[in-house]
Design an enzyme around this catalytic site. Structure first.
Site, mmCIF file in Angstrom:
data_model
loop_
_atom_site.group_PDB
_atom_site.id
_atom_site.type_symbol
_atom_site.label_atom_id
_atom_site.label_comp_id
_atom_site.label_asym_id
_atom_site.label_seq_id
_atom_site.Cartn_x
_atom_site.Cartn_y
_atom_site.Cartn_z
ATOM 1 N N VAL A 91 46.620 49.594 45.866
ATOM 2 C CA VAL A 91 45.000 49.087 45.097
ATOM 3 C C VAL A 91 43.727 49.081 45.826
ATOM 4 C CG1 VAL A 91 43.733 46.618 45.235
ATOM 5 C CG2 VAL A 91 46.418 46.568 45.052
ATOM 6 N N ARG A 112 42.534 42.296 49.095
ATOM 7 C CA ARG A 112 42.616 41.255 49.515
ATOM 8 C C ARG A 112 42.349 39.983 48.751
ATOM 9 N NH1 ARG A 112 44.609 44.587 51.504
ATOM 10 N NH2 ARG A 112 44.933 44.706 53.843
ATOM 11 N N THR A 125 49.722 40.696 45.170
ATOM 12 C CA THR A 125 50.010 39.343 45.009
ATOM 13 C C THR A 125 50.680 38.880 43.810
ATOM 14 O OG1 THR A 125 48.996 38.297 47.500
ATOM 15 C CG2 THR A 125 50.265 36.478 45.573
ATOM 16 N N TYR A 152 55.503 42.947 52.727
ATOM 17 C CA TYR A 152 56.705 42.841 51.689
ATOM 18 C C TYR A 152 57.502 41.578 51.773
ATOM 19 C CZ TYR A 152 55.080 46.573 49.726
ATOM 20 O OH TYR A 152 54.159 48.044 48.612
ATOM 21 N N PHE A 169 61.168 57.662 47.897
ATOM 22 C CA PHE A 169 60.369 56.815 46.914
ATOM 23 C C PHE A 169 59.761 56.058 46.946
ATOM 24 C CE2 PHE A 169 64.009 54.252 46.903
ATOM 25 C CZ PHE A 169 63.493 53.034 47.275
HETATM 26 C C1 LIG Z 1 48.817 47.212 50.663
HETATM 27 C C2 LIG Z 1 47.807 46.794 49.339
HETATM 28 C C3 LIG Z 1 48.908 46.615 48.307
HETATM 29 C C4 LIG Z 1 47.847 44.736 49.346
HETATM 30 O O1 LIG Z 1 46.555 44.852 48.470
HETATM 31 P P1 LIG Z 1 45.691 43.585 48.221
HETATM 32 O O2 LIG Z 1 45.798 43.735 47.111
HETATM 33 O O3 LIG Z 1 45.055 43.654 49.285
HETATM 34 O O4 LIG Z 1 46.872 42.428 48.360
HETATM 35 P P2 LIG Z 1 46.685 40.871 48.340
HETATM 36 O O5 LIG Z 1 45.350 40.330 48.439
HETATM 37 O O6 LIG Z 1 47.884 40.295 47.384
HETATM 38 O O7 LIG Z 1 47.213 39.841 49.663
HETATM 39 C C5 LIG Z 1 48.541 38.936 50.031
HETATM 40 C C6 LIG Z 1 48.574 38.927 51.672
HETATM 41 O O8 LIG Z 1 49.334 39.983 52.254
HETATM 42 C C7 LIG Z 1 48.096 40.430 53.384
HETATM 43 N N1 LIG Z 1 48.526 41.630 53.842
HETATM 44 C C8 LIG Z 1 48.627 43.201 52.422
HETATM 45 N N2 LIG Z 1 47.939 44.206 53.473
HETATM 46 C C9 LIG Z 1 48.143 44.002 53.826
HETATM 47 C C10 LIG Z 1 48.038 45.027 54.770
HETATM 48 N N3 LIG Z 1 47.681 46.408 55.007
HETATM 49 N N4 LIG Z 1 48.202 44.434 56.498
HETATM 50 C C11 LIG Z 1 48.295 42.907 56.524
HETATM 51 N N5 LIG Z 1 48.146 42.373 55.522
HETATM 52 C C12 LIG Z 1 48.181 42.860 54.948
HETATM 53 C C13 LIG Z 1 46.450 40.198 52.880
HETATM 54 O O9 LIG Z 1 46.442 39.025 54.187
HETATM 55 C C14 LIG Z 1 47.407 38.442 51.849
HETATM 56 O O10 LIG Z 1 47.122 37.586 52.880
HETATM 57 P P3 LIG Z 1 47.556 36.132 52.804
HETATM 58 O O11 LIG Z 1 47.913 35.871 51.597
HETATM 59 O O12 LIG Z 1 48.060 35.590 54.275
HETATM 60 O O13 LIG Z 1 45.703 35.923 52.710
HETATM 61 C C15 LIG Z 1 46.521 47.105 49.588
HETATM 62 O O14 LIG Z 1 46.112 46.792 50.384
HETATM 63 C C16 LIG Z 1 46.425 49.194 49.123
HETATM 64 O O15 LIG Z 1 46.893 49.326 48.745
HETATM 65 N N6 LIG Z 1 46.818 49.882 50.369
HETATM 66 C C17 LIG Z 1 46.753 51.209 50.666
HETATM 67 C C18 LIG Z 1 47.520 51.506 50.007
HETATM 68 C C19 LIG Z 1 49.440 51.144 50.579
HETATM 69 O O16 LIG Z 1 49.488 51.304 51.138
HETATM 70 N N7 LIG Z 1 50.038 50.966 49.685
HETATM 71 C C20 LIG Z 1 51.907 50.164 50.022
HETATM 72 C C21 LIG Z 1 52.585 51.102 49.377
HETATM 73 S S1 LIG Z 1 54.408 50.788 50.074
#
Ligand SMILES: CC(C)(COP(=O)(O)OP(=O)(O)OC[C@H]1O[C@@H](n2cnc3c(N)ncnc32)[C@H](O)[C@@H]1OP(=O)(O)O)[C@@H](O)C(=O)NCCC(=O)NCCS
Length: 406
Positions: free
Chosen positions: A86, A92, A97, A125, A406
């Protein structure tokens, strides 16, 4: 706050999505030349993205179709979730989600029983029903101390192949291997260009060695050497760093270790992502030559179709247990299942153990124990005598291991 909407990625939108993914992972967007090479392995199919009100992608979740070996040897269709990100100015706000909800519904509708991923962070996850199902370790073998025991066989030969030969031979070789461990993933055609070909044909000096046994080629290793010598310690050789190492038989595996430990001017043979129970120390006269540098979660699994997944795996010899499964995202999975060596059925009988789908997914490939997860409330024990039976049913002799990134 701006709005977003989640939908399937359309043909022609892939590059913008990849740029966004690269940025979210702190990587560089591909050049035109790099994109031209990658495009065939980056189809729109299997990708969902979140778009802002101008139609610009701000989040993506992708998957490719693979097969994953489950305990007992059956290979199950699995969505390998591989590109999730994202944009940093949109995090956030519920984008992940929303994308996970759409992806899970799509997989359920398509009848894909499992989804799997490697997580950038371990806290992301679980809320979507994924559980850490395999673990792996980092190893570093001190080469000067690492002498092989006399009984280690010499049944084969190891030869280098050129990058072009590796690209041609290794995929066919890998895909002939039967999954010797639960968690083994058959790598699809569109996996190889990005994760293997690019590495072995690149400029980082990777070498590919193939082992041949009595029945022909039966193992390979991809490694690079990292020069660790300095003027203060000229006796320190390079670090031989393993990137990809698979063998069809224990003999091929031992033969490749024999080779790796024979490479001159090397002070340590190291690798990350190795199986937890890889018996390197058993090969050596001095088992303390092997250092474990880390133990970390590897494959995160999500049972999409709980009854189909439970029916597909084999179980240890023990009496049946009744599991009550809770699944917030995919409620069709909710219910009680009697699980045993003779089969799996839905039941109305009293439950022995109650657990959510993430916990069941953690235990599914054979790693971990029900009783240990119950300690932190992840499984609720309703019948104490069932815990040992459940462990005997689910636990596997060999540690589950994926070994494919992957
Ligand atoms: C990880 C990522 C995809 C999360 O996307 P997002 O749109 O911010 O996630 P959401 O807003 O749907 O969050 C859902 C819940 O998960 C939690 N959450 C999401 N990412 C988190 C993280 N990295 N650490 C801790 N909590 C996290 C949120 O706080 C939220 O909690 P809540 O429902 O209690 O408020 C995003 O931060 C990202 O792109 N990070 C960098 C790239 C990455 O790590 N990608 C994953 C590769 S496996």
């Amino acid at each position: 706050m701006s709005e977003f909407s989640v939908r399937a990625v359309a043909e022609g939108e892939q590059r913008a999505c990849l740029d966004l993914l690269s940025e979210s992972l702190h990587g560089k967007a591909p050049t035109d030349e790099a994109w031209a090479k990658m495009a065939p392995s980056w189809p729109a199919a299997g990708k969902f993205a979140a778009f802002d009100e101008h139609g610009t992608p701000v989040g993506i979740a992708s998957s490719i179709d693979v097969e994953l070996t489950v305990p007992g040897g059956q290979k199950l269709a699995t969505a390998a979730v591989d590109g999730v990100g994202v944009r940093a100015d949109w995090t956030r706000r519920g984008i992940l989600t929303a994308m996970m909800a759409v992806q899970l519904e799509d997989l359920a509708a398509r009848g894909v029983p499992l989804a799997a991923l490697h997580a950038s962070e371990a806290v992301i996850y679980g809320r979507f029903g994924y559980g850490a199902a395999t673990f792996c370790k980092g190893v570093s073998v001190e080469r000067p101390r690492a002498r092989l025991r006399d009984g280690v066989g010499r049944d084969g030969v190891v030869r280098f192949v050129t990058p072009a030969e590796a690209v041609e031979r290794v995929p066919a070789l890998y895909n002939r291997f039967e999954g010797t461990r639960p968690g083994f993933v058959a790598r699809p055609v569109n996996w190889w260009p990005g994760f293997f070909d690019r590495v072995v044909t690149g400029t980082d000096g990777y070498r590919v060695a193939i082992h041949s046994g009595p029945d022909g080629d039966d193992g390979f290793v991809v490694y690079q050497t990292i020069d660790a010598r300095d003027r203060q310690a000229p006796e320190r050789g390079a670090i031989l760093d393993i990137r990809d190492f698979h063998a069809a038989t224990p003999q091929a595996w031992a033969g490749l270790w024999r080779f790796l430990l024979s490479v001159d001017l090397v002070s340590a043979v190291a690798g990350r992502g190795r199986p937890l129970d890889e018996p390197i120390a058993e090969l050596l006269t001095d088992p303390r030559a092997v250092n474990t540098t880390e133990v970390i979660d590897d494959l995160w699994l999500r049972l999409i179709d709980v009854p189909a997944a439970l029916r597909a795996r084999a179980y240890g010899a023990a009496g049946p247990v009744v599991l009550e499964v809770l699944d917030q995202q995919l409620p069709d999975n909710n219910g009680r299942y009697v699980v045993g060596p003779d089969g799996v059925e839905r039941t109305t009988a009293e439950a022995d153990l109650r657990l959510d789908v993430a916990t069941l997914s953690s235990l599914y490939l054979g790693h971990g124990l029900f009783g240990d997860l119950a300690l932190s409330g992840r499984a609720e024990v309703l019948n104490e005598s069932a815990v040992a039976r459940a462990d005997a049913l689910f636990h596997t002799a060999r540690s589950p291991w994926c070994g494919t990134f992957f």
